[in-house]
Write an enzyme that holds these catalytic residues in place. Structure first.
Site, PDB file in Angstrom:
ATOM      1  N   LYS A 199       0.791  -1.328  -0.085  1.00  0.00           N
ATOM      2  CA  LYS A 199      -0.025  -0.116   0.161  1.00  0.00           C
ATOM      3  C   LYS A 199       1.030   1.263  -0.063  1.00  0.00           C
ATOM      4  CE  LYS A 199      -4.076   1.796   2.510  1.00  0.00           C
ATOM      5  NZ  LYS A 199      -4.784   1.762   3.901  1.00  0.00           N
ATOM      6  N   SER A 220      -9.830   1.783   2.984  1.00  0.00           N
ATOM      7  CA  SER A 220      -8.907   2.524   2.147  1.00  0.00           C
ATOM      8  C   SER A 220      -7.916   1.840   1.396  1.00  0.00           C
ATOM      9  CB  SER A 220      -8.135   3.615   3.104  1.00  0.00           C
ATOM     10  OG  SER A 220      -7.318   3.096   3.828  1.00  0.00           O
ATOM     11  N   SER A 280      -9.916  -0.443   7.190  1.00  0.00           N
ATOM     12  CA  SER A 280      -9.434  -0.262   5.704  1.00  0.00           C
ATOM     13  C   SER A 280      -8.903  -1.548   5.291  1.00  0.00           C
ATOM     14  CB  SER A 280      -8.211   0.806   5.931  1.00  0.00           C
ATOM     15  OG  SER A 280      -9.055   2.044   5.918  1.00  0.00           O
TER      16      SER A 280
END
Lengths: 95, 484
Positions: B76, B151, B175
């Site tokens: 990420k 997210s 997330s």
């Protein structure tokens, strides 16, 4: 709760955020809605409840006061917007 | 190649069936073919990936390679990667080349894994749909008109579409688990403090936790083995031994006591999602578990509490983005205040500004007791509910998200509606507990995730519970059409 234009301008100033004049009504509406959601907390009786700052109620760990980091100023300043002679440059603050 | 598990990939690399360079190139080709559709990656690190793969191949040839050596993964874009842009999906950090590695990245590099690139996400991890990214929305591989969740939406889409065998994510309010649910993945948010936060760009420091996003519990366990552990560079890292999470995967579930919180099955839950979750729970009964209805009476406080704690902490954390030492700086600032205000005004997107302003207001003079202190007290009530429940049951199960993936644009105009997408995941972050989402079936062709919540440091047990279910079902092996 209902936040108005003056509230939004004050909050934006405290947060050091430039916002567009035209967006203020949207911020006022959205933040008011968020705080209406937040105010559902008031339904909870929290008398004598200890605030929970850390999920495991851990304490701040201390370490020996010795130097562990090496000097990387050049590397760190290589990604800075503006530097000169090893210092970060900002607009003049003191006349 | 791209439908193999991590242990199958490891075996193939170790027995020479294919090399890490070949495997890495295969994934880079898949990214090249599909990223334009999905927008899952912000940065693809082709050159360094092939270099890492080459090094791994040498170690494999010399029989010096560890289990995960040569296996590619995606990070990420919230984890600092030395020499590589680390944008957090924000214009503010569009030009930020991280000068050091996050501990998670360091550990994964040391295991010999290959970084394919940095995945898209909601800006500064603030969002539940991956629509707040400066680099554009990510599409759900199961239906490209729908959101992948957020997210960690880029990591979720990348693994679901087999553009990476596994990825890292972070979870502040859901997330990892919510996008895992929406993309048919196994995602684990460990106990707060289990994985180092060093070099993971901070959103809400008392809630943030990294974790694996994988195609199976076994894969997740293998990556967690590398990610977990004490780090003296993270002041809230927990000094506690890391077990081998793969060792207990096959333990029996006989006598496992599962609690179903009635608050997680009430109004707002899609009836078809509810039916899917109930079927999954039935499967657990057939695996030897007993089911009990429980109550987490303060569940309704979770979202309101979170929207004080998280914005308050974010307003403080993001004050470091000031246009002085790194990141975006506005043109021709007339004075210091103008420099701060315009750099931040231009650099941050709308949702980030909303949250900074929410947090600023909640922390401003005269409001601390009414908001932050009250929220920290509510947090205690929420946490106490869980501890009460764990007196009676071993784990808690329920839906990860109230619905399957929603359409792109559906909730972008209403922040509060978007916030409610995390209604079942936020409580675990507030309490600091570990939680997982695993594939449990489909509704109209869209994945549904089952959430499993454990007590502190129960990651091995959660992975075991997930693994046994995955031995008995094949939901987790389904791949989206078009990405086979």
């Amino acid at each position: 709760m209902s936040l108005n234009k003056t509230d939004i301008e004050k909050i934006a100033h405290l947060a050091r955020l430039a916002i567009n004049e035209a967006d203020i009504p949207d911020y006022a509406r959205d933040l008011s809605n968020i705080f209406n959601l937040v105010e559902q907390m008031s339904a909870a009786d929290t008398t004598d409840i200890t605030p929970m700052a850390h999920p495991l109620d851990a304490h701040q760990r201390l370490r020996q006061d010795v130097i562990t980091e090496t000097d990387q100023r050049k590397l760190f300043q290589s990604i800075a917007p503006k530097t000169e002679a090893g210092v970060y440059l900002v607009p003049q603050v003191i006349e | 190649m791209h439908n193999k598990s991590l242990s199958e990939l490891s075996a193939s690399l170790h027995n020479g069936e294919f090399s890490s360079v070949e495997l890495t190139q295969h994934y880079l080709d898949r990214i090249n073919a599909h990223n334009e559709t999905l927008n899952a990656f912000i940065t693809v690190t082709d050159d360094s990936a092939l270099k890492q793969a080459h090094v791994a191949d040498q170690l494999l040839q010399q029989n010096k390679a560890g289990k995960l050596a040569g296996i590619p993964l995606a990070h990420k874009d919230i984890f600092c990667t030395q020499g590589v842009r680390t944008s957090c999906a924000s214009k503010m950090l569009d030009n930020f080349i991280a000068p050091y590695n996050a501990t998670v990245v360091e550990k994964i590099n040391a295991a010999g894994m290959v970084t394919l690139g940095k995945t898209n996400m909601d800006e500064f991890a603030m969002g539940s749909s991956n629509e707040t990214s400066f680099y554009g929305e990510v599409k759900n591989p199961w239906d490209t008109n729908r959101v992948p969740g957020g997210s960690s939406g880029g990591s979720a889409a990348a693994v679901a579409a087999r553009l990476a065998p596994i990825a890292t994510g972070t979870d502040t309010g859901g997330s990892i688990r919510q996008p895992a649910s929406l993309c048919n993945l196994t995602g684990l948010k460990p106990t707060y403090g289990r994985i180092s936060r060093y070099g993971m760009i901070a959103f809400a420091s008392s809630l943030d936790q990294a974790g694996p996003m994988a195609n199976s519990a076994e894969d997740a366990a293998m990556l967690l083995n590398e990610m977990a552990g004490f780090d003296d560079r993270d002041s809230t890292s927990v000094e506690r031994d890391v077990p081998d999470y793969t060792e207990t995967l096959n333990d029996s579930l006989d006598g496992l006591k599962i609690g179903l919180p009635k608050e997680y099955f009430g109004e707002g839950l899609d009836p078809d999602v509810a039916a899917t979750i109930e079927a999954a729970v039935k499967m657990y009964e057939s695996l030897g578990a007993t089911i009990k209805e429980i109550s987490l009476p303060n569940t309704g406080l979770a979202v309101p509490t979170y929207y004080v704690v998280a914005p308050a902490e974010c307003s403080s954390n993001l004050s470091r983005m000031d246009g002085v030492r790194f990141g975006h700086r506005c043109d021709d600032p007339k004075d210091l205040l103008d420099l701060y205000q315009r750099s931040r005004g231009e650099g941050f997107g709308e949702e980030v500004k909303r949250r900074i302003m929410t947090g600023t207001y909640a922390l401003s003079a005269g409001y601390y007791d009414a908001y932050y202190l009250k929220a920290q007290q509510c947090r205690r009530l929420i946490s106490d509910d869980f501890q009460q429940a764990f007196n009676d049951v071993d784990v808690i199960m329920g839906p990860t998200a109230p619905t399957t993936a929603f359409n792109l644009g559906d909730k972008t105009d209403d922040p509060v509606a978007m916030y409610l997408a995390d209604i079942y995941t936020i409580s675990t972050n507030l309490a600091g507990l570990p939680g997982m989402s695993i594939p449990a079936g489909f509704v109209d062709g869209l994945p549904v995730g089952l959430q499993i919540i454990g007590n502190y440091f129960d990651e091995a047990r959660l992975l075991n519970i997930a693994h046994r279910y995955q031995q008995a079902t094949d939901w987790h092996q389904q791949t989206p059409a078009g990405f086979k």
